[in-house]
Design a protein around this motif. Structure first.
Motif, PDB file in Angstrom:
ATOM      1  N   UNK A   1       0.824  -1.215   0.000  1.00  0.00           N
ATOM      2  CA  UNK A   1       0.000   0.000   0.000  1.00  0.00           C
ATOM      3  C   UNK A   1       0.857   1.263   0.000  1.00  0.00           C
ATOM      4  N   UNK A   2       2.099   1.150   0.480  1.00  0.00           N
ATOM      5  CA  UNK A   2       2.958   2.337   0.547  1.00  0.00           C
ATOM      6  C   UNK A   2       3.327   2.846  -0.847  1.00  0.00           C
ATOM      7  N   UNK A   3       3.294   1.964  -1.858  1.00  0.00           N
ATOM      8  CA  UNK A   3       3.636   2.402  -3.214  1.00  0.00           C
ATOM      9  C   UNK A   3       2.568   3.344  -3.756  1.00  0.00           C
ATOM     10  N   UNK A   4       1.293   3.038  -3.491  1.00  0.00           N
ATOM     11  CA  UNK A   4       0.219   3.949  -3.896  1.00  0.00           C
ATOM     12  C   UNK A   4       0.291   5.246  -3.092  1.00  0.00           C
ATOM     13  N   UNK A   5       0.661   5.126  -1.817  1.00  0.00           N
ATOM     14  CA  UNK A   5       0.814   6.313  -0.970  1.00  0.00           C
ATOM     15  C   UNK A   5       1.893   7.229  -1.549  1.00  0.00           C
ATOM     16  N   UNK A   6       3.000   6.642  -2.007  1.00  0.00           N
ATOM     17  CA  UNK A   6       4.071   7.433  -2.602  1.00  0.00           C
ATOM     18  C   UNK A   6       3.614   8.153  -3.866  1.00  0.00           C
ATOM     19  N   UNK A   7       2.704   7.524  -4.615  1.00  0.00           N
ATOM     20  CA  UNK A   7       2.220   8.126  -5.859  1.00  0.00           C
ATOM     21  C   UNK A   7       1.599   9.497  -5.643  1.00  0.00           C
ATOM     22  N   UNK A   8       1.092   9.731  -4.450  1.00  0.00           N
ATOM     23  CA  UNK A   8       0.362  10.975  -4.185  1.00  0.00           C
ATOM     24  C   UNK A   8       1.280  12.167  -3.930  1.00  0.00           C
ATOM     25  N   UNK A   9       2.582  11.919  -3.795  1.00  0.00           N
ATOM     26  CA  UNK A   9       3.503  13.000  -3.427  1.00  0.00           C
ATOM     27  C   UNK A   9       4.304  13.492  -4.626  1.00  0.00           C
ATOM     28  N   UNK A  10       4.731  14.753  -4.608  1.00  0.00           N
ATOM     29  CA  UNK A  10       5.528  15.303  -5.714  1.00  0.00           C
ATOM     30  C   UNK A  10       6.894  14.620  -5.818  1.00  0.00           C
ATOM     31  N   UNK A  11       7.521  14.782  -6.949  1.00  0.00           N
ATOM     32  CA  UNK A  11       8.860  14.234  -7.163  1.00  0.00           C
ATOM     33  C   UNK A  11       9.830  14.775  -6.106  1.00  0.00           C
TER      34      UNK A  11
ATOM     35  N   UNK B   1       9.059  18.437   8.687  1.00  0.00           N
ATOM     36  CA  UNK B   1       7.910  18.965   7.971  1.00  0.00           C
ATOM     37  C   UNK B   1       7.716  18.325   6.609  1.00  0.00           C
ATOM     38  N   UNK B   2       8.446  17.268   6.345  1.00  0.00           N
ATOM     39  CA  UNK B   2       8.366  16.578   5.056  1.00  0.00           C
ATOM     40  C   UNK B   2       7.574  15.278   5.190  1.00  0.00           C
ATOM     41  N   UNK B   3       6.962  14.823   4.107  1.00  0.00           N
ATOM     42  CA  UNK B   3       6.329  13.504   4.154  1.00  0.00           C
ATOM     43  C   UNK B   3       7.397  12.432   4.326  1.00  0.00           C
ATOM     44  N   UNK B   4       7.069  11.386   5.076  1.00  0.00           N
ATOM     45  CA  UNK B   4       8.049  10.321   5.278  1.00  0.00           C
ATOM     46  C   UNK B   4       7.375   8.957   5.274  1.00  0.00           C
ATOM     47  N   UNK B   5       8.127   7.975   4.773  1.00  0.00           N
ATOM     48  CA  UNK B   5       7.733   6.566   4.809  1.00  0.00           C
ATOM     49  C   UNK B   5       8.752   5.868   5.678  1.00  0.00           C
ATOM     50  N   UNK B   6       8.292   5.248   6.776  1.00  0.00           N
ATOM     51  CA  UNK B   6       9.196   4.683   7.784  1.00  0.00           C
ATOM     52  C   UNK B   6       8.881   3.201   7.968  1.00  0.00           C
ATOM     53  N   UNK B   7       9.898   2.362   7.805  1.00  0.00           N
ATOM     54  CA  UNK B   7       9.756   0.926   8.034  1.00  0.00           C
ATOM     55  C   UNK B   7      10.077   0.627   9.494  1.00  0.00           C
ATOM     56  N   UNK B   8       9.079   0.154  10.222  1.00  0.00           N
ATOM     57  CA  UNK B   8       9.243  -0.200  11.633  1.00  0.00           C
ATOM     58  C   UNK B   8       8.898  -1.673  11.794  1.00  0.00           C
TER      59      UNK B   8
ATOM     60  N   UNK C   1      11.122   4.878  -6.723  1.00  0.00           N
ATOM     61  CA  UNK C   1       9.956   5.751  -6.902  1.00  0.00           C
ATOM     62  C   UNK C   1      10.385   7.209  -7.055  1.00  0.00           C
ATOM     63  N   UNK C   2       9.745   7.894  -7.956  1.00  0.00           N
ATOM     64  CA  UNK C   2      10.101   9.290  -8.277  1.00  0.00           C
ATOM     65  C   UNK C   2       9.946  10.244  -7.096  1.00  0.00           C
ATOM     66  N   UNK C   3       9.080   9.901  -6.116  1.00  0.00           N
ATOM     67  CA  UNK C   3       8.797  10.852  -5.027  1.00  0.00           C
ATOM     68  C   UNK C   3       9.828  10.824  -3.910  1.00  0.00           C
ATOM     69  N   UNK C   4      10.730   9.828  -3.903  1.00  0.00           N
ATOM     70  CA  UNK C   4      11.687   9.701  -2.795  1.00  0.00           C
ATOM     71  C   UNK C   4      12.803  10.729  -2.939  1.00  0.00           C
ATOM     72  N   UNK C   5      13.029  11.484  -1.860  1.00  0.00           N
ATOM     73  CA  UNK C   5      14.039  12.550  -1.866  1.00  0.00           C
ATOM     74  C   UNK C   5      15.362  12.098  -1.271  1.00  0.00           C
ATOM     75  N   UNK C   6      15.289  11.301  -0.193  1.00  0.00           N
ATOM     76  CA  UNK C   6      16.507  10.797   0.434  1.00  0.00           C
ATOM     77  C   UNK C   6      16.172   9.563   1.250  1.00  0.00           C
ATOM     78  N   UNK C   7      17.202   8.852   1.657  1.00  0.00           N
ATOM     79  CA  UNK C   7      17.063   7.599   2.382  1.00  0.00           C
ATOM     80  C   UNK C   7      17.814   7.726   3.695  1.00  0.00           C
TER      81      UNK C   7
END
Length: 451
Positions: A255-265, A295-302, A340-346
């Protein structure tokens, strides 16, 4: 018709299973029959996590053997793990090979084993099976291990593997500098078990003489200094599996891949610390609040076992606060996320698989190493490739939320990190493309296995 039956044996850890599974997919694509051997415990985890059952493995046969540990023992304790498997697993491996042949399977022609499972080469030699070695970490890490006799001779190490001198090592120009306090075998677990890891390393260096070829998941431009020092280590990477299963121990949340789709590059901060790192509750909270501070969107693996002692209520409250911009998952397809195009950093522990995945996708890194070779990988990112920055701890050993915010902002806000990451990405793709050095080395490897 299959070219031959190949056994593939990883060290029983997630970070070792993944690259050897990626290699196995490529061998199947080239017509080999591949049997992939996990421990019984890891085998059960892989089966439970497969999204489409064994069909997701596309022709890779799965088999398993016991690891020698009791069911309730901690398999994240590397000292305990590496002490058990050389004593117990050889007999199980020999029996498995015999059972396969008795059941009518084709005779095993080759064993491709993780360098860290060097004991298996003696089993193969006994059974008349040819051997190739796979190194799953950086070539620089292997170079340091192969240099142990010289480091002892030069007075850098004592014969127990502990540093006699506090200094920064750099084996050759272009290789990452590493302080002697952060050597891979001294950073793997409790100090009282360090001798177990060091003895394993020394034994594996000798066992590897049985291997007819040693290949690794790297590429020439990433580690030119290491490959010049050890030209017999052949890079065939970066390896990847084209969205095929790579033997995850946990089910992946798609589901996180669809979530990423919603964010800008170039807007999302991706955060993951691999399969072994564990944070205490305070460090976990500092990281969480630091991500919120950006203040940025983040995807976190816990992972379910990522932290101990954390209040369930605290985490639920935090998730409510960040519901609009933050997503927490227990596991995901990291290769797809980093592409994914929306990821800014890791924000990464700098395991080598993660490092190669981030290089292949041109993503800058905030480095937060946990143990073993990850400190060396950090040095590649920060000192050699200059594609990211490392977090710093306070006097109490904790990375504060302000430090998290500062390093994320510094990496995302500096175009030079992304420019250098893209340059490295372009070089990686050239190496694995037709006529590239990794492509040519892989062809040599396939030709050898075809003999």
């Amino acid at each position: 018709m299959a070219k031959g039956h190949v056994l593939v044996l990883p060290m029983p850890c997630q970070g070792h299973v993944v690259p050897l599974m990626e290699l196995s997919h490529r061998l199947v694509d080239h017509g080999f029959e591949v049997t992939f051997i996990n421990t019984d415990v890891d085998h059960a985890l892989v089966l439970a996590a497969l999204p489409e059952g064994v069909e997701a493995l596309r022709g890779i046969h799965l088999a398993s053997i016991p690891d020698g540990l009791a069911d309730d023992e901690d398999r994240k304790d590397l000292n305990k793990l590496v002490d058990a498997y050389p004593r117990h697993m050889p007999a199980y491996l020999e029996a498995l090979i015999g059972d396969m042949e008795a059941a009518g399977r084709r005779r095993v022609k080759w064993l491709i084993a993780d360098f860290n499972m060097g004991w298996s080469f003696e089993v193969a030699k006994k059974l008349g099976i040819r051997c190739a070695s796979f190194w799953p970490a950086s070539a620089a890490c292997l170079a340091i291990m192969l240099n142990i006799p010289k480091l002892i001779q030069d007075g850098v190490l004592n014969d127990k593997g502990w540093p006699d001198r506090e200094e920064t090592l750099q084996l050759a120009p272009g290789m990452p500098p590493l302080h002697t306090s952060l050597l891979p075998w001294n950073s793997a677990g409790a100090p009282d078990g360090q001798h177990i890891i060091f003895q394993l390393v020394c034994r594996n260096n000798k066992f590897n003489d049985h291997a007819e070829m040693t290949v690794c998941n790297s590429f020439h431009e990433a580690e030119a200094g290491a490959f010049k020092l050890f030209p017999n280590i052949l890079p065939i990477g970066p390896l990847f599996a084209d969205q095929r299963s790579v033997g995850s121990f946990l089910p992946e949340d798609t589901s996180c891949l669809k979530w990423l789709d919603a964010w800008p590059d170039g807007s999302v901060v991706y955060v993951a610390f691999g399969s072994m790192a564990i944070f205490d509750s305070r460090q976990f909270q500092e990281l969480a609040e630091g991500l919120q501070l950006t203040g940025r969107p983040f995807l976190w693996v816990v992972r379910p076992d990522f932290t101990a002692g954390l209040s369930k209520e605290w985490l639920e409250e935090f998730q409510k606060h960040v519901a609009g911009t933050g997503m927490i998952v227990s596991w995901c397809s990291q290769q797809q996320v980093l592409a994914h195009r929306s990821v800014a950093c890791f924000v990464s522990h700098c395991g080598w698989n993660s490092t190669m995945e981030v290089v292949r996708n041109g993503v800058p890194v905030v480095c937060w190493p946990y143990f073993c070779d990850q400190f060396l990988d950090r040095s590649y990112v920060t000192d050699v490739w200059r594609t990211g920055l490392a977090v710093s701890t306070g006097e109490d050993g904790v990375v504060t939320k302000e430090e998290v915010r500062c390093k994320v902002e510094s990496v995302v806000g500096d175009a030079e990190f992304r420019n250098r990451a893209r340059w490295l990405k372009d070089n990686a793709w050239r190496c694995i493309g037709e006529g590239g050095s990794s492509h040519e080395n892989f062809t040599r490897f396939v030709d050898l296995l075809s003999e």
